[in-house]
Every structure is written in structure tokens, then in C-alpha cells.
Design an enzyme around this catalytic site. Structure first.
Site, PDB file in Angstrom:
ATOM      1  N   GLY A 101       0.850  -1.193   0.000  1.00  0.00           N
ATOM      2  CA  GLY A 101       0.000   0.000   0.000  1.00  0.00           C
ATOM      3  C   GLY A 101       0.881   1.236   0.000  1.00  0.00           C
ATOM      4  CD  GLU A 493      -0.912  -5.103 -20.637  1.00  0.00           C
ATOM      5  OE1 GLU A 493      -0.737  -4.820 -19.457  1.00  0.00           O
ATOM      6  OE2 GLU A 493      -2.014  -5.435 -21.097  1.00  0.00           O
TER       7      GLU A 493
HETATM    8  C1  F6R Z   1      -3.958  -4.655 -18.837  1.00  0.00           C
HETATM    9  C2  F6R Z   1      -4.432  -4.733 -17.484  1.00  0.00           C
HETATM   10  C3  F6R Z   1      -4.744  -3.472 -16.774  1.00  0.00           C
HETATM   11  C4  F6R Z   1      -5.961  -3.667 -15.850  1.00  0.00           C
HETATM   12  C5  F6R Z   1      -6.173  -2.428 -14.988  1.00  0.00           C
HETATM   13  C6  F6R Z   1      -7.375  -2.567 -14.090  1.00  0.00           C
HETATM   14  O1  F6R Z   1      -3.749  -5.922 -19.381  1.00  0.00           O
HETATM   15  O2  F6R Z   1      -4.554  -5.785 -16.931  1.00  0.00           O
HETATM   16  O3  F6R Z   1      -4.951  -2.415 -17.649  1.00  0.00           O
HETATM   17  O4  F6R Z   1      -7.086  -3.938 -16.621  1.00  0.00           O
HETATM   18  O5  F6R Z   1      -5.020  -2.216 -14.209  1.00  0.00           O
HETATM   19  O6  F6R Z   1      -7.244  -3.642 -13.212  1.00  0.00           O
HETATM   20  P1  F6R Z   1      -8.499  -4.234 -12.462  1.00  0.00           P
HETATM   21  O7  F6R Z   1      -9.403  -4.825 -13.477  1.00  0.00           O
HETATM   22  O8  F6R Z   1      -7.941  -5.264 -11.529  1.00  0.00           O
HETATM   23  O9  F6R Z   1      -9.144  -3.100 -11.741  1.00  0.00           O
END
Ligand code: F6R
Length: 611
Positions: A101, A493
Site C-alpha cells: 500500500g 504492455e
Molecule cells: C492490462 C491490465 C490493466 C488492468 C487495470 C485494471 O492488461 O490488466 O490495464 O485492466 O489495471 O485492473 P483491475 O481490473 O484489476 O481493476
């Protein structure tokens, strides 16, 4: 970001800790460390680099303690270095802490502690925590000194934290607590296992305590006690999680990402589950949204980050087409600071695979304050977002370990589609035939995804031809533009190739100046209604020397294009689920050709718990 692991039990702690860190390495991998309680004294071993480097630290194999904490880091405050690695200890080396965090007020706390004679060995925000615990401990007079000191120290922290604390003075005890950062405790047959996520612990148990914010937990030998913010003890329910342990393993695939791409038929089948059947109304008995409530909604907001936001863009098309309610989609980090016009007539949907993304959770809290109802779409049972939202619906993609999201994205699009059908049934906003057709199309998706997966060899060959390129373009119209955005993000990425995604019609308004001989333009073309216009856009880039790759479900055999990749036909709204798969595979194979670490791309972490 960062992953934390802990163990209190009857077995040697260090192999269990390293095993857990390896499973959590997707959360951060620039440094790692462990602390084991050795004959009443905390022994810390840590260094920069991957978790496997820990095995090179002399003396690791001599550790015999059965209680320990561990950490894998994604640097925020201070470069990756041994000093900045966790665990961190207080100046007197009485308390050891691992932390996930961000402590937003650490400068203030550092100044306070410095004034009180403490000094700091690292540049981290975390180091204030063991020292604050020491500060309060030295002043504490109550019987429960250790717990009271942890409670007082954490009450001073602003920001987010999941921490585990050990003390030389209480060699059988561990205290854990979280606020806005994930932490679960598994009850295994040989002790308690603590980790930042459930998959890291599936080989030990399926029984979990899902901690709430400021729920102080004291684990000592075979006992576990839970206390609220004011240290009043309470009972806590244990939850059985159904994920299979093998879901968190590679099962013969070279990488998690490839495995997860291939798991998409199952992920979609599981996500559809019993929610959608032909001839029956959609089943959302878990949220039960009433017609009275839904009829009052004049706008839906979909808020998320990255890939999840791309799923939201297709969710918008579903809802607007089927329910006739305007939908705004926004990235959470923008939405929360733009004073959005949200009120009790808004329904706000938040999509998050991990359920821990800081900006998405903050955006949800903002909408709740403004009087709107909130609905979370998540893949992780009991994750933070699900505890904040009024309603939660789950994708059942199983654990997604690779940093680049694949099966979670397609599962999110499907679930949003089913949700839109459910709303349309409640509102009676479209005719039964349209509803039945789309239901049929959704149910056929898992087998049609198999056809998309068969493009793997073709994508591998194309990857060999283009992996050395420096720039690429992705273009599409309508939902195909949403897929272009996602394809471009995947490429960036994991292959580190620069790429841009444009709505095809926008090319002429500037970006076409960048098209020159030999550049690759990847075009997604699935919507028959837009085919002629899209083909004109492809011709325009070919005329300027571009090489093209076309992902399509249309018959383009007479158009004379090279590199046409075929996927199956479906309802135009659902086509992103089929057309994104060749793009996931292309990025994967380009990354492999370049010899990169597909599952752990540089600078990224799976769960973005910092803003
Ligand atoms: C790309 C990827 C990120 C997530 C983003 C949101 O492949 O995985 O762009 O989609 O960081 O993450 P969540 O869905 O866990 O909120």
C-alpha cells in the site's frame, strides 16, 4: 502493488513463504524478503531482485522458525535496493513489518518520529510503521500492549496498507491488519496462511477469512482472534472458496498468459453459468434490481481502468442498444477528479478484475456519496470493491495470474452483455425476438472462441514477421474500435512496441501523417454495416505503403488483402469477444519472439492499489 505472505503453524515457515511469494510475484518483482522467528529472535533476509534470488542468501536453508512474514516489492518510495526491501524493522529491532500500500502522510510521520529520536535506514514510506509501533509500545500500559501499539500506529496512517507484524517480545504471535489493500487469511491443516490474494494459498486451503478494513487479527499458534477498530473482539465467518488449486498453475503451458488465453471458452461458460438460459428470464437473483428502481435511472456510468475500461466501452454499446439508457464510460483516475454529474438517478457500474484498483474504488465511493447506487463487476470474491458496492456481480474467469489481462476482459464483456439483456427484460425496452437472438449468440460464444484460438499458428507466423517493428497502428469502427484499443494496450504492455489505436474515421484528421512505407496497420473489421467505410480506410493506408493485418468475420476474399485472419460471425455487439483473441495471441507471440517475460512485463503489476 507488492505482495505479502505470512505463516503461523507447525511447519518450517521459510519454504512456505517463498512458495507464496513466487505465486504473488505478479504483484511486484523488484525486491523480496522474509523474516522468520528463530528461537525468539526475528531473522530478516532480503535483497533487490526476483524472489528466486532469496535462495542465494547464505543461511536461508538453516531457518527453522514456524512463524514468518514475507514480501515481494513493486517500488514506489525508493529505488529497488536491499535497504528499501521489506521486511523493515524499528530502530531497536523489536518489531518487523511487511507492507503493501502507500502511506500518504509518511513525511509527516517521519518528521514526528525523528523529533522523538528515531532514524531511518531506507527511503520507504513503510519504515515509519515499525517505528511508530515501537513509539506507542514504549508508552503503552494496557495488558494487550502489542495489539494496542499496532492499533495506535495504524490509526495514524493515511493512505492504504495491508501489514503483518512480528515482535521479538511475542515470538508466537503475528498481528495483521488492512485498510484499502488486499489481505486474506487461509486456515490450513498445518497452520494459518496469510497472503495478498486467494490463488497464492489454494494449495493449502479453500477456507478463508476475508478481512475488513481495520479488522485487527491476532494469530498465535492454533488460535486466531479478530478485533474491530476499537479492539473489541468478535467472531468471524470463514468462507469456502471454490477455485481449484490447479487454476493457479500453468498446467503445461509455457506462460500463464497463454494458459489464460486458452481458458477463455471455460471462463465464458462459467461466467454465463445459470444467469442466462434460452426461454427463461435472466437470473440475477443475487442483486434483484426492481423495475421501479431501474425506471428512475436516466444515466449509467461505467468506470474502470485499463483493460477493464475497454470492456466497459463495449458494455456501453450493449446497454445503449438494448436498454435505451445513455451510458458514459470513463477511466477512474479522470472520473473521480472531474466532478461528474452523478446523482440518485444515476447507476454507476465499476469494473475491476482484482477488485482492488485504488482509483476505481475511490470513484465508487465518490458516486455513493453523491447518492447513486453502485454495482461492482469483479473476478475476486470478497475483494475490496465488492465490499463497498451496493450490488456485486462476479465474472467466473478463475484466477488471472499474468499481468496482461485476457480472460478477465472477455468475461467482463460477456457479463456486461448479460446484464444489459437483464435490464432490457425488466424495462421491456426491446422485443422478445431480439432478446432471444442475443441470448442464443451469447450461449454459442464458448465454441466460437475455440475457432478464434485456432488462429494461434497464423498469429505466431505473423509475429515472426513483425516483432522487430518500433511502431504499429490499430484501427476499427464501433465495437471494433474498442478492440483496437485493447489490442494496442496488450501489444504495448508485453512487447514494449509503441502502438496507437484510432477510430478508423479519425485517421484522416491527423494520424495518417504517420503512415509511411512498411508500417503495420492492424485493422479489426466485423460490423457488416460499417464494412464499406472501413475498407476505404484500409485502402487509404495501403496506398501510403502500410502493411496490413485484418481481423474479420466477413468474407473479404475478393478484396485482395494480405494477412486476413478469420474469426466466426456473431451478433455485432459480441464480436469483440471473438476478434480480440487473435490480437492477444499476436502480442503474446511477439513478446516471446523478443525473448521477454510475458507474464511479468517491466514496470507493471497486476493489482494497482496505488493511485
Ligand atoms: C492490462 C491490465 C490493466 C488492468 C487495470 C485494471 O492488461 O490488466 O490495464 O485492466 O489495471 O485492473 P483491475 O481490473 O484489476 O481493476
Amino acid at each position: 502493488m507488492c505482495g505479502i505472505v505470512g505463516y503461523v503453524g507447525t511447519k518450517k515457515a521459510y519454504p512456505i513463504l517463498i512458495n507464496g511469494l513466487t505465486a504473488l510475484e505478479y504483484r511486484g518483482y523488484d525486491s523480496a524478503g522474509i523474516a522468520s522467528m528463530e528461537n525468539g529472535k526475528i531473522c530478516v533476509m532480503k535483497d533487490k531482485g526476483r524472489v528466486s534470488n532469496l535462495n542465494n542468501i547464505p543461511g536461508l536453508n538453516d531457518l527453522t522458525g514456524t512463524i514468518g512474514i514475507a514480501h515481494t516489492r513493486w517500488a514506489t518510495h525508493g529505488m529497488p535496493s536491499k535497504e528499501n526491501s521489506h521486511p523493515h524493522m524499528d530502530n531497536s529491532e523489536t518489531f518487523a513489518v511487511v507492507h503493501n500500500g502507500i502511506i500518504e502522510n509518511y513525511n509527516e510521520l517521519k518528521a514526528f518520529l525523528s523529533d522523538n529520536g528515531y532514524h531511518f535506514l531506507s527511503q520507504t514510506d513503510t519504515e515509519v510503521i515499525p517505528n511508530l509501533i515501537h513509539y506507542y509500545f514504549s508508552k503503552e500500559t494496557s495488558d494487550n500492549k502489542f495489539l494496542a501499539a499496532v492499533q495506535k500506529a495504524t490509526a495514524d496512517l493515511k493512505g492504504s496498507f495491508a501489514i503483518e507484524v512480528l515482535s521479538n517480545l511475542y515470538p508466537d504471535k503475528m498481528i495483521v491488519v488492512r485498510k484499502d489493500s488486499p489481505l486474506v487469511i487461509g486456515k490450513g491443516s498445518e497452520g494459518f496462511h496469510i497472503a495478498s490474494d486467494i490463488p497464492a494459498l489454494l494449495e493449502y486451503t479453500r477456507d478463508f477469512y476475508l478481512l475488513n478494513d481495520y479488522e485487527y487479527t491476532v494469530i498465535e499458534n492454533s488460535s486466531i482472534k479478530f478485533y474491530d477498530k476499537n479492539l473489541v473482539e468478535h467472531e468471524k465467518e470463514i468462507k469456502n472458496i471454490e477455485w481449484a488449486a490447479s487454476a493457479a498453475e500453468k498446467n503445461g503451458f509455457d506462460d500463464y498468459m497463454l494458459k489464460e488465453i486458452h481458458e477463455q471458452p471455460t471462463a465464458i461458460r462459467e461466467t454465463i453459468g445459470s444467469r442466462l438460459k434460452l426461454g427463461e428470464a435472466c437470473n440475477f437473483s443475487d442483486i434483484n434490481i426492481s423495475k421501479e428502481y431501474l425506471s428512475t435511472i436516466n444515466k449509467i456510468f461505467i468506470v474502470a481502468c485499463g483493460t477493464a475500461m475497454h470492456a466497459g466501452l463495449t458494455g456501453k454499446k450493449f446497454i445503449e442498444n438494448l436498454c435505451n439508457i445513455p451510458v458514459e464510460v470513463d477511466v477512474a483516475s479522470e472520473f473521480r477528479y472531474r466532478n461528474p454529474i452523478v446523482n440518485e438517478k444515476s447507476l454507476c457500474i465499476f469494473i475491476s478484475q482484482s477488485g482492488e484498483t485504488a482509483d476505481t474504488i475511490a470513484a465508487l465511493k465518490l458516486c455513493r456519496e453523491k447518492g447513486a447506487k453502485t454495482l461492482a463487476v469483479s473476478n475476486v470474491i470478497g475483494s475490496s470493491i465488492t465490499r463497498e458496492a451496493d450490488y456485486t456481480i462476479y465474472t467466473h474467469a478463475g484466477p488471472e495470474i499474468a499481468v496482461a489481462s485476457t480472460k478477465a476482459y472477455t468475461s467482463q464483456v460477456v457479463l456486461l452483455g448479460i446484464l444489459a439483456v437483464y435490464f432490457a427484460e425488466i424495462l421491456e425496452s426491446v422485443d422478445t425476438e431480439t432478446i432471444n437472438n442475443i441470448k442464443k449468440d451469447i450461449l454459442e460464444l464458448p465454441s466460437k472462441i475455440e475457432t478464434s484460438l485456432k488462429t494461434a499458428d497464423q498469429m505466431k507466423e505473423l509475429a515472426k514477421k513483425i516483432y522487430t517493428e518500433k511502431d504499429m497502428f490499430f484501427i476499427g469502427r464501433g465495437v471494433d474500435y474498442n478492440v483496437a484499443l485493447e489490442g494496442s494496450l496488450k501489444l504495448k504492455e508485453i512487447s514494449y512496441i509503441h502502438s496507437e489505436a484510432y477510430a478508423s474515421g479519425e485517421l484522416k484528421h491527423g494520424p495518417i501523417a504517420l503512415i509511411e512505407k512498411g508500417i503495420t496497420v492492424i485493422s479489426i473489421l466485423t460490423d457488416e454495416a460499417l464494412v464499406e467505410k472501413s475498407i476505404s480506410n484500409i485502402q487509404e493506408v495501403i496506398t501510403r505503403g502500410a502493411k496490413t493485418i485484418i481481423i474479420t468475420n466477413l468474407d473479404l476474399s475478393n478484396a485482395g488483402f494480405e494477412n486476413v485472419v478469420k474469426v466466426e460471425e456473431t451478433n455485432p455487439l459480441l464480436s469483440p469477444i471473438l476478434s480480440v483473441i487473435p490480437l492477444q495471441l499476436l502480442s503474446y507471440y511477439i513478446s516471446k519472439e523478443k525473448g521477454l517475460d510475458v507474464d511479468k512485463p517491466r514496470n507493471l503489476a497486476k493489482s494497482v492499489t496505488v493511485e
